[in-house]
Design a protein around this motif. Structure first.
Motif, short mmCIF file in Angstrom:
data_model
loop_
_atom_site.label_atom_id
_atom_site.label_comp_id
_atom_site.label_asym_id
_atom_site.label_seq_id
_atom_site.Cartn_x
_atom_site.Cartn_y
_atom_site.Cartn_z
N UNK A 168 0.87 -1.17 0.00
CA UNK A 168 0.00 0.00 0.00
C UNK A 168 0.91 1.23 0.00
N UNK A 169 0.91 1.96 -1.10
CA UNK A 169 1.85 3.07 -1.30
C UNK A 169 1.04 4.35 -1.40
N UNK A 170 1.30 5.30 -0.51
CA UNK A 170 0.53 6.54 -0.46
C UNK A 170 1.40 7.73 -0.83
N UNK A 171 0.87 8.58 -1.71
CA UNK A 171 1.52 9.83 -2.08
C UNK A 171 0.66 10.94 -1.51
N UNK A 172 1.20 11.71 -0.55
CA UNK A 172 0.40 12.67 0.18
C UNK A 172 0.07 13.93 -0.62
N UNK A 190 -0.73 1.92 5.32
CA UNK A 190 0.23 2.52 4.40
C UNK A 190 1.61 1.94 4.69
N UNK A 191 2.14 1.18 3.74
CA UNK A 191 3.46 0.58 3.89
C UNK A 191 4.56 1.55 3.49
N UNK A 192 4.29 2.31 2.44
CA UNK A 192 5.26 3.28 1.91
C UNK A 192 4.53 4.61 1.75
N UNK A 193 5.15 5.68 2.24
CA UNK A 193 4.53 7.01 2.14
C UNK A 193 5.53 7.99 1.55
N UNK A 194 5.09 8.73 0.52
CA UNK A 194 5.86 9.83 -0.03
C UNK A 194 5.29 11.11 0.56
N UNK A 195 6.11 11.80 1.37
CA UNK A 195 5.61 12.89 2.21
C UNK A 195 6.30 14.21 1.92
N UNK A 196 5.53 15.31 1.73
CA UNK A 196 6.14 16.63 1.55
C UNK A 196 6.69 17.15 2.87
N UNK A 221 9.44 8.24 2.26
CA UNK A 221 10.34 8.88 1.30
C UNK A 221 10.04 10.37 1.30
N UNK A 222 10.98 11.20 1.77
CA UNK A 222 10.75 12.66 1.77
C UNK A 222 10.70 13.22 0.35
N UNK A 223 9.82 14.18 0.14
CA UNK A 223 9.73 14.87 -1.15
C UNK A 223 9.40 16.33 -0.87
N UNK A 224 9.39 17.12 -1.93
CA UNK A 224 8.96 18.52 -1.81
C UNK A 224 9.80 19.26 -0.78
N UNK A 225 11.11 18.95 -0.79
CA UNK A 225 12.00 19.68 0.10
C UNK A 225 12.91 20.56 -0.75
N UNK A 226 13.29 21.70 -0.17
CA UNK A 226 14.02 22.72 -0.92
C UNK A 226 15.42 22.87 -0.34
N UNK A 227 16.31 21.97 -0.71
CA UNK A 227 17.68 22.03 -0.24
C UNK A 227 17.92 21.15 0.97
#
Length: 277
Positions: A168-172, A190-196, A221-227
């Protein structure tokens, strides 16, 4: 821009209505059903997006910003699709989009993409997707977003869930608030989460950390990070509760059997798809 959004929404809603009419019976979600904890091995596999997937495996590639390529079986999906994924001749089966701002959607997706799923519908009404492609089920849970005028657009964002190979893969998406109890229930396991984790454009870091601690995903998995400074603040706040690993590539392969025993933040470096991979 609002006119373009309305036109795009109407076209996509018409397509969605036809799809829903053709599929009266839904495969039950294994993510919403109660589940036993599955111990796994702390193992990830470096891969190329053109490589053949191992049996029962799912590949995730961090492309850019909030866009990921998710592959399972012979199905591929791209999240928060902006119209560009790299210098490749590659058409995904599914693209999902959110319209918080232009780096999460496109008004002109390639018409040969079979399934284009917007994360919004008419203002305040949201939208519902449940797309069963056999090797992958794609569904969504609507959430609110802040409007450009400073108010709130109800159901203007979607958390997309990809069910594949038992995972179960969730993209927030561009999440602006902590989900309600009903939304958590609709999301399921949720087994895998892509989180801003930008700490401001979406949610403040404290709120995002509470969401992730409640979700208890095996892999974040972190995403939507700026630097690196932004990313570092998030990792520093989570290191007591999660193991932290840095992948050597932009892609990982996961399966139910390879999920880590301890919740783990897996840092991927974004990279567009290239033909020479």
């Amino acid at each position: 821009m609002p006119v373009i959004r309305i036109v795009l929404s109407c076209l996509l809603l018409a397509t969605q209505a036809a799809t829903q009419a053709a599929a009266q019976e839904r495969r039950p979600s294994h993510c919403i059903a109660l589940a036993q904890e599955t111990p796994g091995l702390s193992y990830v596999h470096k891969a190329g997006f053109r490589d053949v997937l191992p049996e029962y495996g799912v590949r995730l590639r961090y492309i850019a910003h909030a866009s990921f390529l998710i592959q399972a079986g012979d199905i591929s999906a791209v999240t928060d699709f902006t119209g560009f994924i790299g210098n490749v001749d590659f058409i995904p089966d599914v693209v999902t989009m959110n319209h918080a701002h232009e780096t999460h959607w496109t008004a002109s997706p390639d018409p040969i993409i079979p399934h284009v799923l917007p994360g919004w519908g008419p203002v305040g009404e949201g939208i519902e997707h449940h797309l069963d492609l056999g090797a992958m089920v794609v569904r969504n849970v609507s959430t609110d977003i802040r409007s450009f005028a400073g108010g709130v657009e109800p159901k203007g964002n979607s958390i997309f869930v990809f069910e594949a190979e038992g995972l179960c893969i969730a993209h927030l998406g561009h999440l602006h608030h902590e989900p309600s109890d009903d939304q958590y229930a609709a999301l399921g396991r949720m087994d895998v989460v892509m989180a801003p984790v930008d700490g401001g454009f979406t949610m403040d870091l404290g709120s995002m950390m509470r969401v992730l601690r409640r979700v208890k995903a095996s892999v974040v998995i972190p995403m939507h990070w700026f630097g690196d400074a932004t990313l570092g603040r998030f990792l520093g706040g989570m290191e007591d509760d999660f193991a932290i690993t840095f992948a050597k590539a932009s892609e990982i392969e996961l399966s139910l059997r390879s999920l880590p025993d301890r919740p783990t933040i897996m840092v991927l470096r974004p990279a567009y798809l290239r033909e020479d991979e």
